[in-house]
Design a protein around this motif. Sequence first.
Motif, mmCIF file in Angstrom:
data_model
loop_
_atom_site.group_PDB
_atom_site.id
_atom_site.type_symbol
_atom_site.label_atom_id
_atom_site.label_comp_id
_atom_site.label_asym_id
_atom_site.label_seq_id
_atom_site.Cartn_x
_atom_site.Cartn_y
_atom_site.Cartn_z
ATOM 1 N N HIS A 232 -15.574 -7.871 -2.094
ATOM 2 C CA HIS A 232 -15.168 -6.536 -1.655
ATOM 3 C C HIS A 232 -15.186 -6.381 -0.143
ATOM 4 O O HIS A 232 -14.451 -5.581 0.420
ATOM 5 C CB HIS A 232 -16.019 -5.453 -2.335
ATOM 6 N N THR A 233 -16.035 -7.190 0.537
ATOM 7 C CA THR A 233 -16.049 -7.087 1.999
ATOM 8 C C THR A 233 -14.727 -7.589 2.602
ATOM 9 O O THR A 233 -14.288 -7.099 3.639
ATOM 10 C CB THR A 233 -17.209 -7.909 2.605
ATOM 11 N N THR A 234 -14.107 -8.552 1.925
ATOM 12 C CA THR A 234 -12.810 -9.048 2.389
ATOM 13 C C THR A 234 -11.777 -7.928 2.300
ATOM 14 O O THR A 234 -10.958 -7.736 3.199
ATOM 15 C CB THR A 234 -12.330 -10.217 1.500
ATOM 16 N N VAL A 235 -11.840 -7.177 1.206
ATOM 17 C CA VAL A 235 -10.899 -6.073 1.029
ATOM 18 C C VAL A 235 -11.139 -5.018 2.108
ATOM 19 O O VAL A 235 -10.207 -4.533 2.750
ATOM 20 C CB VAL A 235 -11.042 -5.442 -0.378
ATOM 21 N N LEU A 236 -12.404 -4.702 2.300
ATOM 22 C CA LEU A 236 -12.751 -3.696 3.298
ATOM 23 C C LEU A 236 -12.247 -4.119 4.678
ATOM 24 O O LEU A 236 -11.660 -3.319 5.424
ATOM 25 C CB LEU A 236 -14.275 -3.505 3.328
ATOM 26 N N HIS A 237 -12.449 -5.390 4.983
ATOM 27 C CA HIS A 237 -11.982 -5.913 6.259
ATOM 28 C C HIS A 237 -10.463 -5.720 6.385
ATOM 29 O O HIS A 237 -9.962 -5.264 7.415
ATOM 30 C CB HIS A 237 -12.347 -7.396 6.368
ATOM 31 N N ALA A 238 -9.745 -6.054 5.318
ATOM 32 C CA ALA A 238 -8.283 -5.932 5.333
ATOM 33 C C ALA A 238 -7.859 -4.470 5.542
ATOM 34 O O ALA A 238 -6.981 -4.166 6.357
ATOM 35 C CB ALA A 238 -7.698 -6.467 4.022
ATOM 36 N N VAL A 239 -8.524 -3.581 4.828
ATOM 37 C CA VAL A 239 -8.172 -2.159 4.927
ATOM 38 C C VAL A 239 -8.361 -1.661 6.360
ATOM 39 O O VAL A 239 -7.490 -1.035 6.951
ATOM 40 C CB VAL A 239 -9.015 -1.317 3.936
ATOM 41 N N ARG A 240 -9.527 -2.012 6.939
ATOM 42 C CA ARG A 240 -9.819 -1.575 8.313
ATOM 43 C C ARG A 240 -8.831 -2.177 9.300
ATOM 44 O O ARG A 240 -8.360 -1.511 10.218
ATOM 45 C CB ARG A 240 -11.241 -1.980 8.700
ATOM 46 N N LYS A 241 -8.541 -3.448 9.085
ATOM 47 C CA LYS A 241 -7.624 -4.164 9.976
ATOM 48 C C LYS A 241 -6.261 -3.476 9.984
ATOM 49 O O LYS A 241 -5.698 -3.183 11.042
ATOM 50 C CB LYS A 241 -7.513 -5.605 9.466
ATOM 51 N N ILE A 242 -5.738 -3.214 8.811
ATOM 52 C CA ILE A 242 -4.404 -2.606 8.731
ATOM 53 C C ILE A 242 -4.428 -1.179 9.283
ATOM 54 O O ILE A 242 -3.539 -0.765 10.022
ATOM 55 C CB ILE A 242 -3.861 -2.624 7.278
#
Length: 504
Positions: A471-481
């Motif tokens: 889930h941290t990977t997803v969170l990272h992606a969301v923040r990045k975008i």
Amino acid sequence: MLARGAGQRAAEGEVEGRARQETGVAEDAWTRVKRRLRAELGEDVFSSWLARLELDQLADGKAVLSVPTRFLKSWIEAHYLDRILSTYRSEQAGLSGVSVVVRSAFRDPAAASRSSAARPAKTTSGGEPALAAEPSREDRVPAQATPLGARDERSTAELAGAPLDARLTFESFVVGRSNALAQAAAERIARNDGGAAIYNPLYIQAGVGLGKTHLLHAAGNQARAGGRRVIYLTADRFMYGFVASLKAQTSHAFKERLRGIDLLVIDDVQFIQGKTIQQEFGHTLNALIDAGRQVIVAADRPPGDLESLDERVRSRLAGGLVVEIAALDEGLRAGILSQRLAAVQATHPGFEVGPAVVAYVANAVATNGRDLEGAINRLLAHATLTGTNVTLETAEVAIRDLVRNREPRRVRIEDIQKLVATRYNVSRSDILSERRTAAVVKPRQIAMYLSKVLTLRSLPEIGRRFGGRDHTTVLHAVRKIEKLIGGDTALSEEVELLKRMLQD
Ligand code: ADP
Ligand code: MG
């Protein structure tokens, strides 16, 4: 012969049918193509971009499809033409090419075919040279418009707005309890000859298919018939044509231009987004309202919920009269069905649908006007293809999918992945894979971001659906975008378009 020529179409006046093939074979293949595209691309994408595609002509191995707006035409050409061709080919042996034209409801059909003849549509044709066999209508209709004339017409048209559909009038709008107020307000404005603007702006709010566009066109048609100068714009048109054309003018020319408008109608304002564009929108709105010019807008939500718009613009929109069209009750649905039926019967005199079937459909299809229209079209297709009368039993089969789809579809992660993959030319399995090349990482992050904002799934669940990621990977992606969108207008518009394609 499968298709009728443009000349004959002109002679027929092109009232309703747009030269639809009555020939079972042609209609059938095209119906299957649409069904497959709907299944393969998903309901959301299909209804946003492809639902209004119609088969205009099938001749010399080439299919000519039409859509109501130039924006749709270019979007489909840019994103779906190859897909349509390959699907069509597998249903229709010997098909060599597909082209898309804009069908025009407001000019005389001869002029419409002239201008499309002057500007040949982009044609996808596998193997052969692209324009080897243009639609034969060109041979039959002399190209009278000079290229220069066509260009002038086009740039003026950009500022003049989108065409009004002559069939969408107050006469063809059925009034019931849920839409009476909106109808009355729109009609009052449209018939207000010369007087000062009343309720300005009129803001019509309703869910999909409840008659917003119909009412806006009706008001535009009526006001135009009364000699007033009307500009009708969809949000797309506002964003991609109107604003650009305005920018090309001096601010003096812009003011002159505005002074020439009596009624500005903008449809689907919930789609207006982007910083500059919403500024232009606010600017246009203020200038018109302050000058006492009438404005009517429609949206799928109340003004306060238009998140993409500035607070001042929202309150300006809320400052006139806001009326809502509520869900259509059964009586109104039956009324709309009868009205549609009568319109179809004008071009298909043998098409009979008894009152019991109308009552059944009105009860079963509870969603909206679009589905009611879809139901009539299905009944018609069924009657035409089988040559039999519509009975309760056949009606039930013909409209089954409309009844089943009663629930509005939520966006699915799978659809997001598919759409994003297609958009960025990667495969869905690339997105789910471990690959870390930039070409894959960015679409993957965008897809994760969209999954977070468009679905109710939790971060861990989204991670699981993206090849078992944390889930941290997803969170990272969301923040990045989110961060990228903040600083990159092109990306932000891109993501908005993807959202929109998935949502509406
Ligand atoms: P919206 O813009 O709100 O999504 P539309 O105006 O496009 O909806 O309506 C969808 C279809 O239903 C159109 O074909 C329209 O003509 C028809 N429709 C909706 N409401 C009515 C009505 N009250 N009377 C007749 N037709 C209607
Ligand atoms: Mg609409």
